[in-house]
Motif scaffolding. Structure first.
Motif, mmCIF file in Angstrom:
data_model
loop_
_atom_site.group_PDB
_atom_site.id
_atom_site.type_symbol
_atom_site.label_atom_id
_atom_site.label_comp_id
_atom_site.label_asym_id
_atom_site.label_seq_id
_atom_site.Cartn_x
_atom_site.Cartn_y
_atom_site.Cartn_z
ATOM 1 N N LEU A 33 0.816 -1.218 0.000
ATOM 2 C CA LEU A 33 0.000 0.000 0.000
ATOM 3 C C LEU A 33 0.852 1.271 0.000
ATOM 4 O O LEU A 33 0.594 2.211 -0.764
ATOM 5 N N VAL A 34 1.880 1.310 0.830
ATOM 6 C CA VAL A 34 2.683 2.542 0.938
ATOM 7 C C VAL A 34 3.435 2.808 -0.378
ATOM 8 O O VAL A 34 3.518 3.946 -0.835
ATOM 9 N N ASP A 35 3.930 1.734 -1.019
ATOM 10 C CA ASP A 35 4.570 1.908 -2.341
ATOM 11 C C ASP A 35 3.597 2.541 -3.326
ATOM 12 O O ASP A 35 3.952 3.461 -4.071
ATOM 13 N N LEU A 36 2.365 2.045 -3.326
ATOM 14 C CA LEU A 36 1.358 2.544 -4.280
ATOM 15 C C LEU A 36 1.014 4.010 -3.976
ATOM 16 O O LEU A 36 0.783 4.805 -4.891
ATOM 17 N N MET A 37 1.020 4.352 -2.696
ATOM 18 C CA MET A 37 0.740 5.746 -2.312
ATOM 19 C C MET A 37 1.887 6.656 -2.728
ATOM 20 O O MET A 37 1.679 7.755 -3.243
ATOM 21 N N LYS A 38 3.117 6.175 -2.537
ATOM 22 C CA LYS A 38 4.282 7.005 -2.896
ATOM 23 C C LYS A 38 4.311 7.290 -4.391
ATOM 24 O O LYS A 38 4.761 8.338 -4.831
ATOM 25 N N ARG A 39 3.841 6.325 -5.175
ATOM 26 C CA ARG A 39 3.867 6.505 -6.633
ATOM 27 C C ARG A 39 2.614 7.178 -7.176
ATOM 28 O O ARG A 39 2.473 7.352 -8.387
ATOM 29 N N GLY A 40 1.666 7.473 -6.299
ATOM 30 C CA GLY A 40 0.438 8.145 -6.741
ATOM 31 C C GLY A 40 -0.544 7.218 -7.445
ATOM 32 O O GLY A 40 -1.483 7.682 -8.093
ATOM 33 N N VAL A 41 -0.335 5.915 -7.322
ATOM 34 C CA VAL A 41 -1.281 4.965 -7.938
ATOM 35 C C VAL A 41 -2.575 4.958 -7.132
ATOM 36 O O VAL A 41 -3.671 4.808 -7.671
ATOM 37 N N THR A 42 -2.448 5.134 -5.828
ATOM 38 C CA THR A 42 -3.620 5.280 -4.981
ATOM 39 C C THR A 42 -3.361 6.429 -4.007
ATOM 40 O O THR A 42 -2.210 6.692 -3.642
ATOM 41 N N ALA A 43 -4.432 7.108 -3.626
ATOM 42 C CA ALA A 43 -4.249 8.293 -2.771
ATOM 43 C C ALA A 43 -5.374 8.356 -1.734
ATOM 44 O O ALA A 43 -6.269 9.196 -1.825
ATOM 45 N N PRO A 44 -5.340 7.446 -0.753
ATOM 46 C CA PRO A 44 -6.422 7.449 0.243
ATOM 47 C C PRO A 44 -6.409 8.702 1.115
ATOM 48 O O PRO A 44 -5.356 9.312 1.331
ATOM 49 N N ASP A 45 -7.595 9.050 1.611
ATOM 50 C CA ASP A 45 -7.700 10.174 2.563
ATOM 51 C C ASP A 45 -7.445 9.690 3.978
ATOM 52 O O ASP A 45 -7.006 10.449 4.828
ATOM 53 N N LYS A 46 -7.767 8.396 4.199
ATOM 54 C CA LYS A 46 -7.656 7.881 5.562
ATOM 55 C C LYS A 46 -7.118 6.457 5.543
ATOM 56 O O LYS A 46 -7.588 5.619 4.759
ATOM 57 N N LEU A 47 -6.127 6.191 6.402
ATOM 58 C CA LEU A 47 -5.630 4.831 6.576
ATOM 59 C C LEU A 47 -6.133 4.296 7.913
ATOM 60 O O LEU A 47 -6.027 4.968 8.941
ATOM 61 N N VAL A 48 -6.650 3.065 7.875
ATOM 62 C CA VAL A 48 -7.145 2.430 9.091
ATOM 63 C C VAL A 48 -6.168 1.317 9.474
ATOM 64 O O VAL A 48 -6.094 0.285 8.804
ATOM 65 N N ASP A 49 -5.411 1.572 10.527
ATOM 66 C CA ASP A 49 -4.404 0.600 10.977
ATOM 67 C C ASP A 49 -5.101 -0.541 11.726
ATOM 68 O O ASP A 49 -5.879 -0.296 12.647
ATOM 69 N N ILE A 50 -4.812 -1.778 11.315
ATOM 70 C CA ILE A 50 -5.470 -2.921 11.979
ATOM 71 C C ILE A 50 -4.459 -3.803 12.714
ATOM 72 O O ILE A 50 -4.800 -4.868 13.214
ATOM 73 N N ASN A 51 -3.189 -3.367 12.762
ATOM 74 C CA ASN A 51 -2.135 -4.260 13.260
ATOM 75 C C ASN A 51 -2.291 -4.713 14.710
ATOM 76 O O ASN A 51 -1.695 -5.713 15.107
ATOM 77 N N HIS A 52 -3.078 -3.986 15.494
ATOM 78 C CA HIS A 52 -3.259 -4.342 16.904
ATOM 79 C C HIS A 52 -4.397 -5.338 17.112
ATOM 80 O O HIS A 52 -4.596 -5.819 18.226
ATOM 81 N N LEU A 53 -5.168 -5.651 16.067
ATOM 82 C CA LEU A 53 -6.303 -6.580 16.247
ATOM 83 C C LEU A 53 -5.770 -7.992 16.520
ATOM 84 O O LEU A 53 -4.705 -8.372 16.017
ATOM 85 N N PRO A 54 -6.512 -8.782 17.303
ATOM 86 C CA PRO A 54 -6.017 -10.120 17.657
ATOM 87 C C PRO A 54 -6.235 -11.130 16.527
ATOM 88 O O PRO A 54 -7.024 -12.063 16.640
ATOM 89 N N LEU A 55 -5.529 -10.921 15.409
ATOM 90 C CA LEU A 55 -5.719 -11.771 14.223
ATOM 91 C C LEU A 55 -4.376 -12.341 13.758
ATOM 92 O O LEU A 55 -4.139 -12.497 12.559
ATOM 93 N N LYS A 56 -3.516 -12.667 14.730
ATOM 94 C CA LYS A 56 -2.165 -13.129 14.350
ATOM 95 C C LYS A 56 -1.989 -14.625 14.567
ATOM 96 O O LYS A 56 -0.949 -15.180 14.231
ATOM 97 N N GLY A 57 -3.009 -15.276 15.133
ATOM 98 C CA GLY A 57 -2.839 -16.661 15.580
ATOM 99 C C GLY A 57 -2.717 -17.682 14.448
ATOM 100 O O GLY A 57 -3.238 -17.501 13.350
ATOM 101 N N ILE A 58 -2.008 -18.766 14.755
ATOM 102 C CA ILE A 58 -1.915 -19.929 13.852
ATOM 103 C C ILE A 58 -2.265 -21.128 14.724
ATOM 104 O O ILE A 58 -1.597 -21.371 15.729
ATOM 105 N N ALA A 59 -3.323 -21.869 14.365
ATOM 106 C CA ALA A 59 -3.736 -22.964 15.251
ATOM 107 C C ALA A 59 -4.322 -24.120 14.465
ATOM 108 O O ALA A 59 -5.068 -23.913 13.489
ATOM 109 N N ALA A 60 -3.952 -25.329 14.894
ATOM 110 C CA ALA A 60 -4.576 -26.521 14.308
ATOM 111 C C ALA A 60 -5.973 -26.639 14.904
ATOM 112 O O ALA A 60 -6.167 -26.433 16.096
#
Ligand SMILES: Cc1cc2nc3c(=O)[nH]c(=O)nc-3n(C[C@H](O)[C@H](O)[C@H](O)COP(=O)(O)OP(=O)(O)OC[C@H]3O[C@@H](n4cnc5c(N)ncnc54)[C@H](O)[C@@H]3O)c2cc1C
Length: 326
Positions: A33-60
């Motif tokens: 996403l950041v590469d695309l923003m730097k090149r002007g391919v996309t230009a969002p007004d707002k970024l929604v950071d989701i990195n803190h959500l509890p969605l990192k697990g790997i489980a059998a």
């Protein structure tokens, strides 16, 4: 780069409240996403950071393996359960990008990464994917990296992911959350062909968030292989890649899964070739026959006709590795 707002809503529910607004984009690892923003391919007004959500697990689970959308590509590729149960996924991830990028890139972001077509990235060139109706620079241009299957007269770009090729072969399910609840999408139906709307890469709705993927248990762990052919040994996208998984009993193929990358707008599952392998001896002749079947309907452009030979050779080679012939 255009100025933008950066928000970090506390919960998954509060993320879902904001992502549907025009000009809003989710950010995970940011490596695409950041590469695309730097090149002007996309230009969002707002970024929604989701990195803190509890969605990192790997489980059998009772029926397979669950991987959270925010699990890092590096974590998944090194995970002991993934390596034991689904080595094909680990191999595909390790073939992608570089160790540094894999340390940032997430599973959800990998699925949503955009094409690497140079005409998509070059904002001075026409591109129906970037700007619908502007034309396709690649069609008559330098189309060496481009599709040989499923293209349209609007777009001949390919999906660049390695991970997704393995997930398509392994019958994974994408789990997405929306305001009305969750839905499950078969991986092979998540991404789409360009048709008349190449601006749309997949079937995720604008108010939905990928929360994870599930891979059903299978008997392919012993005979799986991901083969990626590229211009450099590392840090290069696939010219052609093949995810091959076999179940072999007394030298006979009992079950097969095959998918290709670098050849279509979506990971390209080879259903007919899989069917042709079942019941056949696990030898080079069977693999070559399956590869020939896989190539039916392929169409090349001026600079990528080499893929018509490279693709079947890669399928055959991947199957030889998967079966233990080499
Ligand atoms: C130099 C370079 C080389 C690379 N080589 C390869 C390669 O060989 N093979 C390969 O497969 N990849 C390669 N990549 C791509 C890399 O794998 C992707 O950039 C990465 O996987 C994207 O993940 P991310 O978390 O950084 O996504 P981001 O950049 O954060 O997001 C990408 C997109 O996904 C959306 N998104 C993110 N998470 C979610 C979610 N949970 N739900 C809904 N939407 C979401 C974002 O809104 C955005 O549109 C390369 C990248 C670079 C820069």
């Amino acid at each position: 780069m255009k100025q933008f707002q950066f928000v970090r809503p506390a919960t998954q529910q509060s993320v879902l409240e904001v992502i549907n607004k025009p000009g809003t984009k989710i950010i995970a690892g940011g490596t695409n996403l950041v590469d695309l923003m730097k090149r002007g391919v996309t230009a969002p007004d707002k970024l929604v950071d989701i990195n803190h959500l509890p969605l990192k697990g790997i489980a059998a689970t009772k029926t397979g393996l669950h991987i959270g959308a925010l699990a890092l590509n590096s974590t998944v590729s090194e995970d002991k359960t993934v390596i034991a149960k689904q080595p094909l996924l680990s191999m595909a991830l390790k073939a992608g990008a570089s160790p540094q990028l894999r340390n940032m890139a997430t599973v959800g972001g990998n699925m949503m990464q955009r094409t690497r077509c140079t005409y998509f990235y070059d904002t001075t060139m026409p591109c129906n994917k970037r700007e619908p109706g502007s034309g396709c620079g690649a069609m008559e241009g330098y189309n060496r990296m481009h599709a040989i299957f499923g293209a349209s007269d609007k777009c001949i770009a390919v999906h660049p992911s390695d991970m997704c090729v393995a997930l398509a072969a392994l019958d994974a399910i994408v789990i997405v959350a929306g305001k009305k609840g969750e839905r499950r999408i078969p991986f092979t139906e998540f991404h789409r062909l360009p048709g008349d709307h190449p601006e749309s890469d997949n079937h995720l709705a604008t108010d939905e968030l990928i929360i994870g993927v599930e891979i059903p248990d299978n008997n392919f762990a012993k005979n799986s292989y991901y083969l990626k052919v590229r211009d450099r040994q590392s840090y290069a996208f696939a010219l052609v890649s093949v995810a091959a998984a076999l179940e072999i009993e007394n030298g006979t193929i009992k079950n097969a899964r095959l998918a290709m990358g670098g050849v279509a707008h979506k990971p390209w599952r080879l259903n007919d070739a899989e069917k042709a392998l079942i019941g056949k001896p696990a030898n080079e002749e069977s693999f070559k026959q399956a590869a020939a079947i896989a190539m039916q309907g392929a169409k090349a452009y001026e600079y990528n006709s080499f893929k018509l030979k490279l693709a079947p050779a890669t399928i055959t080679e991947a199957l030889k590795h998967a079966s233990g012939l080499v």
